[in-house]
Design a protein around this motif. Structure first.
Motif, short mmCIF file in Angstrom:
data_model
loop_
_atom_site.label_atom_id
_atom_site.label_comp_id
_atom_site.label_asym_id
_atom_site.label_seq_id
_atom_site.Cartn_x
_atom_site.Cartn_y
_atom_site.Cartn_z
N ILE A 10 50.75 45.28 38.91
CA ILE A 10 51.66 44.95 38.30
C ILE A 10 52.73 44.83 39.72
CG2 ILE A 10 53.10 44.56 36.59
CD1 ILE A 10 51.46 45.70 34.54
N GLY A 11 52.78 43.45 39.99
CA GLY A 11 53.80 43.04 41.41
C GLY A 11 53.30 43.41 42.39
N GLY A 12 53.82 41.86 42.48
CA GLY A 12 53.67 41.49 44.46
C GLY A 12 54.78 42.07 45.37
N GLY A 13 55.34 43.54 45.82
CA GLY A 13 55.95 44.13 46.39
C GLY A 13 55.07 44.06 47.23
N PRO A 14 55.56 45.51 48.52
CA PRO A 14 55.07 46.24 49.39
C PRO A 14 53.32 47.26 49.26
CG PRO A 14 57.20 46.27 50.02
CD PRO A 14 57.04 45.72 49.24
N ALA A 15 54.01 47.41 47.63
CA ALA A 15 52.66 48.56 46.87
C ALA A 15 51.73 47.40 46.51
CB ALA A 15 53.59 49.38 46.02
N GLY A 16 52.16 46.16 46.52
CA GLY A 16 51.00 45.82 45.24
C GLY A 16 49.97 44.89 46.02
N LEU A 17 51.16 44.68 47.14
CA LEU A 17 50.25 43.48 48.60
C LEU A 17 49.76 44.57 48.85
CD1 LEU A 17 53.53 41.17 48.67
CD2 LEU A 17 51.20 40.98 47.88
N LEU A 18 49.85 45.08 49.54
CA LEU A 18 49.48 46.12 50.21
C LEU A 18 48.21 47.00 49.42
CD1 LEU A 18 48.16 48.33 53.24
CD2 LEU A 18 49.77 49.06 52.42
N LEU A 19 48.51 47.18 48.63
CA LEU A 19 47.03 47.67 47.85
C LEU A 19 45.54 46.75 47.94
CD1 LEU A 19 45.96 50.36 45.72
CD2 LEU A 19 46.83 49.44 43.98
N ALA A 20 46.08 45.52 47.41
CA ALA A 20 45.49 44.60 47.07
C ALA A 20 44.41 44.59 48.63
CB ALA A 20 45.97 43.19 46.38
N ARG A 21 45.35 44.17 49.46
CA ARG A 21 44.42 44.49 50.53
C ARG A 21 43.82 44.69 50.89
NH1 ARG A 21 42.86 40.58 53.65
NH2 ARG A 21 42.74 40.71 55.74
N LEU A 22 43.69 45.86 50.87
CA LEU A 22 43.24 47.46 51.23
C LEU A 22 41.99 47.72 50.46
CD1 LEU A 22 46.12 50.68 51.45
CD2 LEU A 22 43.95 49.41 53.18
N LEU A 23 41.88 47.37 48.68
CA LEU A 23 40.97 47.36 48.24
C LEU A 23 40.41 45.98 48.62
CD1 LEU A 23 42.92 47.36 44.41
CD2 LEU A 23 40.91 49.26 45.47
N HIS A 24 40.70 44.99 48.83
CA HIS A 24 40.09 43.67 49.39
C HIS A 24 39.18 43.92 50.24
CE1 HIS A 24 38.80 39.68 50.26
NE2 HIS A 24 38.99 39.73 51.43
N THR A 25 39.64 44.81 51.39
CA THR A 25 38.79 45.69 53.32
C THR A 25 37.62 46.42 52.32
OG1 THR A 25 40.81 45.31 53.75
CG2 THR A 25 39.18 46.49 55.37
N ALA A 26 37.66 46.66 51.10
CA ALA A 26 37.11 47.48 50.73
C ALA A 26 35.42 47.18 49.70
CB ALA A 26 37.64 49.19 50.07
N GLY A 27 35.78 45.58 49.84
CA GLY A 27 35.73 45.16 48.77
C GLY A 27 35.71 45.23 47.22
N ILE A 28 36.33 45.62 46.52
CA ILE A 28 36.79 46.13 45.40
C ILE A 28 37.70 44.68 45.04
CG2 ILE A 28 38.01 48.07 43.84
CD1 ILE A 28 37.31 50.22 46.38
N ASP A 29 37.66 44.40 43.63
CA ASP A 29 38.29 43.55 43.49
C ASP A 29 39.42 43.69 42.66
OD1 ASP A 29 35.91 43.73 41.86
OD2 ASP A 29 37.23 42.02 40.23
N SER A 30 40.53 42.83 42.65
CA SER A 30 42.08 43.25 41.61
C SER A 30 42.09 41.28 41.51
CB SER A 30 42.60 43.67 43.21
OG SER A 30 42.92 43.17 43.86
#
Ligand code: RFL
Ligand code: PHB
Length: 404
Positions: A10-30
């Motif tokens: 929930i939330g597309g500020g720096p915390a949410g966007l960076l988390l989504a990107r790091l998860l994507h890099t690790a092959g985890i969907d969000s």
């Protein structure tokens, strides 16, 4: 749009966007749900200083191409008080550390572009109303998108929805502890189309109140003035702002503040706030949703990035080993480092600002402390280490290969 995801953010500020990107890099969907539109999120003026660990995290997930071209590496800051200027040299005091000037708006633009190009869903104008079942195996996020009420089920929810978000309220009151301090002053922040009048940021203590000179790019300056709470920016015409900045930055000897057209003006209140724990069941809180610092230590964005890194590492560990150990440790891991940053931000704020109730004795104590920082390598190193960022426990996860 999937109805289920592994991690609902929930939330597309720096915390949410960076988390989504790091998860994507690790092959985890969000899935990221952001209540505002893309332009609003990309234009919102906020922080400007990145610690090395934040730069490293952005590099590790392939989000630093423009940062590496356009970011301005700064080797120190200037402290001004009692009519004199003192430089704090970061590399010599910290064993080589620096900070990078690169605006939060640009970090957010880079992460949004990557997420839309190759990440999981990122929905704008998707307002979350409620997190249900945080203490069950299958939490739900209820939200409205394009006028329709929807439900996203997930394995985990991360509330990255800032101080005014809804996620924190899903932690029951009997579990939640909050710690808060407000300050009897605010900042009037401006953007001006003029090159910075200094090579490094200037933090100025003055009998008229605090002032800060920062920048956004080689041609755009960002400046702040301490003002009383409740100040209306309309009471501050441009000339009054420049005259006041001149008076607060004044030193004995030659120095000139260049003036230019002011393109934005806003008043920012100051607050320290922490909620504990940062986790309840399968709900995690990250960034401003869990903690706020006054901006004098330049820590807000960096703390949001730390949470995202620690959490992404924990999810990657769960995926790789089946162990939830790091998820279980998330709240304690982040809070340990956070409280140090809370103290540093409080310290920088209270030593540099003029409290309206301040006595001449209090002012002498502030000046004695600033003199100590200017005159002692130990005291300067303490400031420099905190400003450039204390080590991030675990740092960037080894399981995130550089995507560059
Ligand atoms: P953000 O950036 O507030 O992002 C939260 C996002 O969540 C969205 N949201 C929701 N989305 C869906 N459903 C809901 N119900 C939602 N409720 C909220 C919001 O629209 C938003 O996009 O939090 P995050 O990601 O934790 O990042 C934290 C940083 O933004 C913050 O710490 C810093 O910018 C703090 N800060 C500053 N820090 C500095 O170091 N220097 C500064 O000069 C500085 N200026 C500022 C700031 C924070 C400000 N705020 C929060 C009032 C200036 C301002 C105005
Ligand atoms: C900024 O550039 O906006 C900025 C820099 C340093 C701070 C706060 C804000 O401490």
């Amino acid at each position: 749009m999937p109805r289920h995801t592994t991690v609902a953010i929930i939330g597309g500020g720096p915390a949410g966007l960076l988390l989504a990107r790091l998860l994507h890099t690790a092959g985890i969907d969000s899935v990221v749900l952001e209540s505002r539109d893309r332009t609003y999120v990309e234009q919102r003026q906020r922080a400007g200083i990145l610690e090395q660990a934040t730069v490293d995290a952005l590099r590790a997930c392939g989000a630093a191409a423009r940062l590496d071209r356009e970011g301005l590496v700064h080797q120190g800051i200037e402290l001004r008080f009692a009519g004199r200027s003192h430089r704090i040299d970061f590399p010599s005091l910290t064993g080589g550390r620096t900070v990078t000037v690169y605006a939060q708006t640009e970090v957010v633009k880079d992460l949004i572009a990557l997420q839309l190009a190759e990440g999981g869903p990122l929905l704008f104008e998707a307002q979350a109303h409620e997190v249900a079942g945080a203490d069950t195996e299958r939490p739900e996020v209820r939200y409205t998108h394009e006028g329709r009420k929807q439900t996203l089920t997930c394995d985990y929810v991360v509330g990255c929805d800032g101080f005014h978000g809804i996620a924190r309220a899903a932690v029951p009151e009997q579990v939640r502890r909050t710690y808060e301090r407000t300050y009897p002053y605010s900042w009037l922040g401006i953007l001006a189309e003029v090159p910075a009048s200094c090579d490094e940021l200037i933090y100025a203590h003055s009998p008229r109140g605090f002032a800060l000179h920062s920048l956004r790019s080689p041609s755009v300056s960002r400046l702040y003035l301490q003002v009383p709470n409740g100040t209306d920016p309309g009471d501050w015409p441009d000339d009054r702002i420049w005259d006041e900045l001149d008076a607060r930055f004044a030193i004995d000897g030659d120095w000139r503040l260049e003036r230019g057209p002011i393109t934005a003006k806003a008043v920012l209140p100051m607050r320290s706030f922490v909620t504990e724990p940062m986790r309840y069941g399968r709900l995690f809180l990250a960034g401003d949703a869990a903690h706020i610092v006054p901006p004098t230590g330049a820590k807000g964005l960096n703390l949001a990035a730390t949470d995202a890194v620690v959490l992404a590492r924990a999810f990657a560990h769960l995926k790789a080993t089946g162990s939830a150990d790091l998820l279980d440790a998330y709240s304690d891991t982040c809070l340990r480092r956070l409280w140090r940053a809370e103290h540093f931000s409080y310290f920088m704020t209270s030593v540099l600002h003029t409290d309206p109730a301040q006595s001449p004795f209090d002012t002498r104590l502030q000046l004695a402390q600033l003199q100590r920082i200017a005159g002692s390598r130990h005291a300067a190193a303490e400031l420099a280490e905190n400003y450039t960022g204390l080590p991030m426990e675990g740092s960037v996860p080894p399981s995130f290969p550089s995507a560059r």
